[in-house]
Motif scaffolding. Structure first.
Motif, PDB file in Angstrom:
ATOM      1  N   TRP A 150       3.732   1.330  -1.426  1.00 52.69           N
ATOM      2  CA  TRP A 150       4.194   1.603  -2.961  1.00 52.69           C
ATOM      3  C   TRP A 150       3.128   2.445  -3.580  1.00 52.69           C
ATOM      4  N   LEU A 151       1.903   2.094  -3.364  1.00 53.56           N
ATOM      5  CA  LEU A 151       1.033   2.932  -4.099  1.00 53.56           C
ATOM      6  C   LEU A 151       1.030   4.329  -3.815  1.00 53.56           C
ATOM      7  N   GLN A 152       0.941   4.621  -2.418  1.00 53.29           N
ATOM      8  CA  GLN A 152       0.911   5.778  -1.648  1.00 53.29           C
ATOM      9  C   GLN A 152       2.015   6.691  -2.207  1.00 53.29           C
TER      10      GLN A 152
ATOM     11  N   LEU B  21       0.770  -1.193   0.030  1.00 60.77           N
ATOM     12  CA  LEU B  21      -0.080  -0.108  -0.026  1.00 60.77           C
ATOM     13  C   LEU B  21       0.843   1.324   0.041  1.00 60.77           C
TER      14      LEU B  21
END
Lengths: 427, 427
Positions: free
Chosen positions: B338-340, B336
């Motif tokens: 990484w997405l952020q 998550l």
């Protein structure tokens, strides 16, 4: 009174979203497969009925798992380092191909069913594989076990590895054969129309599946808006459609019959409105969404819009069949979503998540997931005496402790539709 | 050869960050408490030694839990619906107050130690409470169990409920008494300086604790930059300091002696640089950080900067003592993150997380957490035969499946510092 009995214990369930109903040392009166009522003292009229006394145990509704891939049970816990599309190619598809072998299917499906039983999952929506025979076998094994499920033969006729691409006509014929044979074969195990997802189903296949769903009056399950690459691919395949959901809708696969869509992480406003209008269920699968780096579904927003939401394990992208683990993870990612949304989308409470894991998902099966009068009696008896309890706790606290720190060892008895279900010995 | 033995099995460990060392059917030769070496065939010189053959089991290093609050074990799984500051007031502080009662402490601490043993945590850094006697008791019980730990009497002399505020002088005297009595009392259980966190410790107390750490050459543990409100509070209390970390540093509590700080979610660039310079360890506690809506620590960034990172359960903000659960959750939140981070901070792999849970945290204890020559032999023997394995898997895959789907039932044998540790019966 024939067919009437009562169970006694500490009763907890959720009638309304986010609110526990609690009754210490109460009775649930069951007639046949249905709950007749919950009461603190047994009324005169039931004075002669058989009472099963579970002492200080908790009695809660059985868990409902709205989304799982039975054939991926052997991959559970493996390959958790990829995004959706490469993960499918590396892990999922090669494993699914093995289900042309009915002996392999029997071995894995039997083990899976025992695990579902262990973890107190009394109802679930299952993706099998494209293989007709092993899908039928899975339904037979489930019926034998006493658990309840919708089981879908998976349809896929494009953009998949050669060894998993069906001929469109065969795919439809196999599906119809299963519908004819299994629609009324079992009371608790039923077929469900299961296009894998838009990328792997041609428009012709989708259309035909929509027709079958309507003709045989069966529900529908699939995946929706899980991952950026997936959505871009759908956009490329269907430039004539405004969004992903409308591809399903145009084929009669988005709420004409009861429909559940897994994930719904990246749904846009139009899709949300369509889901609301058509009463399309969301299967929220946070373990999977975390493991595949897909993101966090906007569950608070979807719930606020009146969209029905249940929880799903989504094995083997999810790494656990335990709906307790799914509840915990759902709570955790809802906290992170709250931060992400600049503290607008409020975290989901334990009572809200418990509702989703029982009555919320249970609605897809009818009157299931609650102890209200007229609901099918699906229940778990929880012995929490080995948990870290050193002072007196309320029943809500005991339930929370069980969910957050307990496991299958705490589940002592399971009921499905009024009958106690013992450990299935299938293979 | 006296004191020499070998264990045989499928050996996996991480020597370097993110890289598994794997040896099928290999031997680990142990002399006294130390690993002499790992080998595929037993060299001639060891031909006479006792061999313990664990067959097809996995042999892995014991787990290291860098941060947990022993006194909160009774609260495990409770009250997971608040942020840090209100959670402390509602759940944590009232529970901690009970540890003035030595009998209560004995009951809970004994149960906790058995759980640590069950989950294969061979080393941990523990916060007790402010109570001197029950802190000593915890150290005695741990020593009796055979597990290894740093245990801190918690210091807190401001901004806490009246019943948990220490007199500054008493707080320092009690701490010194423990240091004198326990510094050399046990080989595997040692004291550690433990200011609760800046908000609850006056500058005078912090300064004195820094002096004690230096004088007695003992390590330090505390909390850092977990939550926005907490950081704002620290800023208000210490307007003269540039950041939270510098309050610790100015008191000699930030790396002068080996130091581990829990959380470090919101550390700024200056704090990161200070941590790097002073070799301050991070105890990454994602279950806690999710449950309390604190956020996701920037672990990839911290690791890239060369900061040592281990994992922590942080019960009872974390809801599980299982370091397998902590590894799984760490992987998920790193996805998550990484997405952020717009796909900049790469997800943490299973091998990287396993390193953190063994050698990464183990470094805080010296040469611990690996099977390299000269390391203390802490090990777990894992029987994974009941897991969902239906085809031949590599040892890395088997380890991943154990971590993602197994539990304490798979851990058959535990070694700490060269000795097998049996289930502790303490109460």
């Amino acid at each position: 009174m024939k067919n009437v009995y009562a169970v006694k214990g500490n009763i907890i369930f959720t009638k309304a979203f986010g609110k526990f109903e609690v009754l210490e040392n109460g009775y649930i009166v069951v007639e046949g497969k249905l709950v007749k009522g919950v009461c603190g003292h047994l009324p005169e009229e039931f004075s002669g009925v058989r009472i099963v006394d579970y002492g200080d145990s908790l009695i809660i509704p059985g868990f409902v798992d709205l989304h799982l891939h039975a054939s991926q049970y052997g991959n559970l816990g493996l390959g958790i380092d990829k995004e959706l599309m490469p993960w499918l190619e590396t892990y999922t598809f090669p494993e699914e191909a093995r289900y042309s072998d009915i002996e392999y299917a029997k071995k894995v499906y039997s083990a899976l069913i025992r695990e579902l039983w262990r973890y107190g999952t009394t109802r679930c929506c299952i993706f099998a594989t494209m293989h007709k025979d092993s899908t039928k076998l899975l339904m037979d094994l489930l019926a034998q076990s006493g658990l309840s499920a919708y089981v879908g033969k998976v349809n896929m006729d494009r953009n998949s590895p050669e060894y998993l691409v069906e001929d469109t006509k065969n795919s439809i014929e196999d599906t119809e054969e299963i519908l004819k044979e299994y629609l009324s074969k079992y009371e608790l195990v039923k077929p469900i129309i299961t296009p894998r997802f838009v990328p792997s189903c041609s428009p012709k296949l989708l259309k035909s599946l929509g027709n079958l769903a309507r003709e045989y009056r069966v529900p529908v399950q699939s995946h929706l808006s899980e991952n950026c690459d997936e959505i871009n691919f759908v956009r490329k395949l269907h430039p004539d459609h405004d969004n992903y959901a409308s591809v399903y809708e145009s084929a009669g696969l988005f709420g004409e019959m009861p429909t559940v869509m897994a994930h719904c992480i990246l749904v846009d406003e139009d899709e949300i409105e369509l889901m609301r209008k058509n009463n399309v269920f969301v299967a929220h699968c946070p373990l999977s969404n975390c493991n595949l780096s897909s993101g966090i579904a906007p569950i608070r927003r979807l719930v606020s819009r009146g969209i029905p939401v249940g929880l799903g394990s989504d094995i083997s992208a999810g790494n656990s069949l335990s709906m307790m683990n799914v509840i915990v993870n759902s709570g955790q990612v809802s906290n992170l979503k709250w931060l992400q949304s600049s503290r607008v989308d409020k975290p989901l409470t334990t009572a809200e998540l418990f509702y989703m894991a029982t009555k919320g998902g249970g609605k897809f099966f009818g009157r299931v997931g609650s102890f209200e009068r007229g609901y099918e009696f699906d229940a778990l008896v929880i012995d929490d005496s080995n948990l870290s309890i050193f002072r007196s706790l309320s029943l809500e606290e005991r339930l929370q402790k069980f969910i957050y720190t307990g496991d299958d060892r705490n589940i002592k008895v399971r009921y499905v539709s009024g009958r106690e279900v013992k450990e299935p010995i299938l293979y």
